[in-house]
Design a protein around this motif. Structure first.
Motif, PDB file in Angstrom:
ATOM      1  N   LYS A   3       0.850  -1.188   0.000  1.00 33.84           N
ATOM      2  CA  LYS A   3       0.000   0.000   0.000  1.00 33.84           C
ATOM      3  C   LYS A   3       0.887   1.240   0.000  1.00 33.84           C
ATOM      4  O   LYS A   3       1.807   1.344   0.811  1.00 33.84           O
ATOM      5  CB  LYS A   3      -0.895  -0.028   1.240  1.00 33.84           C
ATOM      6  N   LEU A   4       0.631   2.186  -0.912  1.00 36.00           N
ATOM      7  CA  LEU A   4       1.377   3.444  -0.959  1.00 36.00           C
ATOM      8  C   LEU A   4       0.634   4.495  -0.147  1.00 36.00           C
ATOM      9  O   LEU A   4      -0.558   4.716  -0.356  1.00 36.00           O
ATOM     10  CB  LEU A   4       1.529   3.947  -2.392  1.00 36.00           C
ATOM     11  N   PRO A  33       6.217  -6.016   8.620  1.00 38.35           N
ATOM     12  CA  PRO A  33       6.116  -6.902   9.781  1.00 38.35           C
ATOM     13  C   PRO A  33       7.378  -7.758   9.912  1.00 38.35           C
ATOM     14  O   PRO A  33       7.938  -8.213   8.900  1.00 38.35           O
ATOM     15  CB  PRO A  33       4.889  -7.765   9.460  1.00 38.35           C
ATOM     16  N   LYS A  34       7.843  -7.945  11.133  1.00 34.31           N
ATOM     17  CA  LYS A  34       9.117  -8.633  11.381  1.00 34.31           C
ATOM     18  C   LYS A  34       9.217  -9.973  10.658  1.00 34.31           C
ATOM     19  O   LYS A  34      10.254 -10.302  10.103  1.00 34.31           O
ATOM     20  CB  LYS A  34       9.328  -8.843  12.877  1.00 34.31           C
ATOM     21  N   GLU A  35       8.129 -10.738  10.640  1.00 29.37           N
ATOM     22  CA  GLU A  35       8.178 -12.054  10.006  1.00 29.37           C
ATOM     23  C   GLU A  35       8.285 -11.971   8.480  1.00 29.37           C
ATOM     24  O   GLU A  35       8.545 -12.960   7.824  1.00 29.37           O
ATOM     25  CB  GLU A  35       6.955 -12.892  10.405  1.00 29.37           C
ATOM     26  N   ARG A  36       8.136 -10.787   7.921  1.00 31.11           N
ATOM     27  CA  ARG A  36       8.222 -10.620   6.469  1.00 31.11           C
ATOM     28  C   ARG A  36       9.522  -9.938   6.018  1.00 31.11           C
ATOM     29  O   ARG A  36       9.739  -9.754   4.826  1.00 31.11           O
ATOM     30  CB  ARG A  36       7.050  -9.804   5.962  1.00 31.11           C
ATOM     31  N   THR A  37      10.369  -9.545   6.955  1.00 28.13           N
ATOM     32  CA  THR A  37      11.558  -8.759   6.606  1.00 28.13           C
ATOM     33  C   THR A  37      12.453  -9.481   5.608  1.00 28.13           C
ATOM     34  O   THR A  37      12.864  -8.890   4.597  1.00 28.13           O
ATOM     35  CB  THR A  37      12.352  -8.379   7.865  1.00 28.13           C
ATOM     36  N   GLU A  38      12.778 -10.735   5.860  1.00 30.55           N
ATOM     37  CA  GLU A  38      13.682 -11.458   4.971  1.00 30.55           C
ATOM     38  C   GLU A  38      13.097 -11.574   3.564  1.00 30.55           C
ATOM     39  O   GLU A  38      13.779 -11.313   2.570  1.00 30.55           O
ATOM     40  CB  GLU A  38      13.978 -12.844   5.537  1.00 30.55           C
ATOM     41  N   ASP A 102       0.242  -7.413   0.509  1.00 37.61           N
ATOM     42  CA  ASP A 102      -0.665  -6.296   0.772  1.00 37.61           C
ATOM     43  C   ASP A 102      -0.505  -5.690   2.162  1.00 37.61           C
ATOM     44  O   ASP A 102      -0.953  -4.578   2.396  1.00 37.61           O
ATOM     45  CB  ASP A 102      -2.119  -6.752   0.606  1.00 37.61           C
ATOM     46  N   ASP A 103       0.125  -6.418   3.098  1.00 38.76           N
ATOM     47  CA  ASP A 103       0.245  -5.871   4.452  1.00 38.76           C
ATOM     48  C   ASP A 103       1.480  -5.002   4.636  1.00 38.76           C
ATOM     49  O   ASP A 103       1.743  -4.521   5.738  1.00 38.76           O
ATOM     50  CB  ASP A 103       0.195  -6.974   5.509  1.00 38.76           C
ATOM     51  N   LEU A 104       2.226  -4.760   3.568  1.00 37.48           N
ATOM     52  CA  LEU A 104       3.350  -3.821   3.630  1.00 37.48           C
ATOM     53  C   LEU A 104       2.836  -2.429   3.286  1.00 37.48           C
ATOM     54  O   LEU A 104       1.964  -2.277   2.435  1.00 37.48           O
ATOM     55  CB  LEU A 104       4.442  -4.197   2.631  1.00 37.48           C
ATOM     56  N   VAL A 105       3.397  -1.414   3.948  1.00 38.11           N
ATOM     57  CA  VAL A 105       3.019  -0.038   3.661  1.00 38.11           C
ATOM     58  C   VAL A 105       4.286   0.719   3.282  1.00 38.11           C
ATOM     59  O   VAL A 105       5.319   0.602   3.946  1.00 38.11           O
ATOM     60  CB  VAL A 105       2.338   0.636   4.873  1.00 38.11           C
TER      61      VAL A 105
END
Length: 116
Positions: A3-4, A33-38, A102-105
Motif C-alpha cells: 500500500k502506498l 512486519p518482522k516475520e516478512r523482513t527477509e 498487501d500488508d506492507l506499507v
C-alpha cells in the motif's frame, strides 16, 4: 502489492513526478512486519537490481530502524524526477511491485537538496 501512503498529504507521490527537477533523493520508508523482513529484502533486491540499470539512476542505500523497529528505509539518488518516473512506471517494475504483500506499507517522498 504494498500500500502506498503519502508522508505529506498535500503532495502525493504521483504529483511529485510532475515536478521537473534534479538531482533528487527518493526516501521510501516501509513498514514491514518482522516475520516478512527477509522475504521483503529478497523482493527489494530484485527491484534494486532493475533500478540500478535504469537511465538516470545514481545510487541506492537501504537502512533498517533500530531498537526492534519494523521500519526499513530506501534512500535512492536519481538525476531527475523524469528518470525516476520512467523507471517507476515501466511495466517490468510494476510487475515486481505487484509481488509485494498487501500488508506492507510504503511511504515514498521525493526531496531535492537545499543549501543551509
Amino acid at each position: 502489492m504494498a500500500k502506498l501512503e503519502s508522508l505529506d498529504p498535500h503532495t502525493p507521490m504521483f504529483a511529485q513526478f510532475k515536478e521537473k527537477t534534479g538531482p533528487i533523493v527518493l526516501a521510501n520508508t516501509f513498514f514491514v512486519p518482522k516475520e516478512r523482513t527477509e522475504a521483503f529484502l529478497i523482493l527489494f533486491q530484485r527491484q534494486a537490481e532493475f533500478m540500478r540499470a535504469q537511465p538516470g539512476f545514481v545510487s541506492l542505500q537501504m537502512h533498517k530502524g533500530t531498537a526492534g523497529s519494523q521500519l526499513l528505509m530506501n534512500v535512492a539518488v536519481w538525476e531527475s524526477t523524469e528518470a525516476l518516473a520512467a523507471a517507476f512506471g515501466s511495466p517490468q517494475f510494476q510487475r515486481m511491485a505487484a509481488d509485494f504483500p498487501d500488508d506492507l506499507v510504503s511511504y515514498p517522498h521525493i526531496f531535492e537538496q537545499i543549501d543551509v
